[in-house]
Write an enzyme that holds these catalytic residues in place. Structure first.
Site, PDB file in Angstrom:
ATOM      1  N   MET A 125       1.687 -26.904  55.448  1.00 40.74           N
ATOM      2  CA  MET A 125       1.540 -27.650  56.817  1.00 40.74           C
ATOM      3  C   MET A 125       0.733 -26.459  57.817  1.00 40.74           C
ATOM      4  SD  MET A 125       4.766 -29.714  57.243  1.00 40.74           S
ATOM      5  CE  MET A 125       5.862 -28.628  56.429  1.00 40.74           C
ATOM      6  N   LYS A 164       6.134 -39.736  57.839  1.00 40.48           N
ATOM      7  CA  LYS A 164       6.396 -38.292  58.180  1.00 40.48           C
ATOM      8  C   LYS A 164       4.846 -37.288  57.894  1.00 40.48           C
ATOM      9  CE  LYS A 164       9.797 -37.400  59.919  1.00 40.48           C
ATOM     10  NZ  LYS A 164      10.115 -37.598  61.479  1.00 40.48           N
ATOM     11  N   ASP A 188       7.751 -42.081  52.234  1.00 36.76           N
ATOM     12  CA  ASP A 188       7.059 -41.381  53.027  1.00 36.76           C
ATOM     13  C   ASP A 188       5.432 -41.509  52.777  1.00 36.76           C
ATOM     14  OD1 ASP A 188       8.917 -39.746  54.113  1.00 36.76           O
ATOM     15  OD2 ASP A 188       8.550 -38.046  53.085  1.00 36.76           O
TER      16      ASP A 188
END
Length: 268
Positions: free
Chosen positions: A188, A71, A49
């Protein structure tokens, strides 16, 4: 004999035709578990990732094939279906596959989706937990997630909803956090901070302490401590960006973090 010599011995994680989802932690290689290190060293193929540090990827065997499958929210990403296809194909070709993921595979890492796909394809799959960034972030600034005097529990929640999904009901969550005395750890959430702030204010006091920690555990870590009322303003004025964790709750007040936080460390 070297006390860590057992890391070089075969294990159930080092079998051809298998996939292991490995949590690489928040970025600092020293926060890897021994089991994660062993799996990385045994892999013949690693799907890595974006948020996995170069130092961790470099722990793979020199002969291993490393495929970067980024990602990250707000950036161009490798489609999830394509990543899952790569894992299935490599495992069926007899490779020892490691899917190397930032944090923990089962905390906002799409690990559940990947396990379902792999099992449906008849692939043997293992999971190695990692230190999730929400825990590493608060630890790095000396804050607990729970405290007998200030927080009876903790909620890990994403600020980035799946396309077509309404996402978190922040109003309901704020009321629950206030009544149950919970710490909120928001992953996030930077891009949606303004909406999150507005809706959390419906149930939490404006002076509720908030911390924003960017690049937790890395040399480039930066953080700021504010209040819920000034969350969005602080993110903008300090230039904080993803990947960041937002922590909301009285555990910050309980240890005097608002008064003792050092100025932001600016990276060169």
């Amino acid at each position: 004999m070297n006390s860590l010599s057992f890391l070089q011995t075969p294990s159930s994680l080092a079998q051809p035709g298998t996939v292991t989802l490995v949590g690489a932690g928040p970025g600092d290689p020293e926060l890897l578990t021994l089991k994660a290190l062993k799996a990385i060293q045994a892999a013949t193929v690693l799907l890595v990732d974006d948020l996995v540090s170069d130092e961790i990827a470099a722990l793979a065997a020199p002969s291993a094939r490393i495929v970067h499958v980024g990602k990250r929210g707000g950036c161009k990403s490798t489609p999830q279906a394509f990543i899952e296809k790569l894992m299935v194909t490599a495992a069926k070709e007899g490779e020892t596959v490691v899917r190397l993921k930032g944090g923990d595979p089962f905390i906002f890492g799409r690990g559940g989706e990947e396990v379902q796909t792999l099992r449906a394809a008849g692939i043997v799959v293992h999971v190695v937990n990692g230190v999730t960034s929400g825990l590493a972030a608060v630890t790095s600034i000396g804050v607990p997630l729970t405290h007998r005097d200030h927080a009876h529990g903790v909620v890990f929640v994403t600020g980035h909803a799946k396309p077509g999904d309404e996402g978190t009901d922040w109003r309901a969550l704020s009321a629950t956090a206030h009544s149950a005395r919970l710490t909120l750890v928001i992953y996030m959430g930077v891009s949606g901070a303004q909406r999150i702030q507005q809706e959390l204010l419906t149930g939490l006091p404006a002076q509720t302490p908030v911390a924003i920690i960017q690049n937790a555990s890395l040399p480039t870590q930066r953080h700021a401590v504010a209040t819920l009322q000034t969350l969005q303003q602080t993110i903008q004025s300090e230039g904080l960006a993803s990947p960041s964790v937002i922590v909301v709750g009285d555990v910050l007040r309980g240890i005097g973090a608002l008064q003792q936080t050092e100025p932001l460390a600016r990276s060169a």
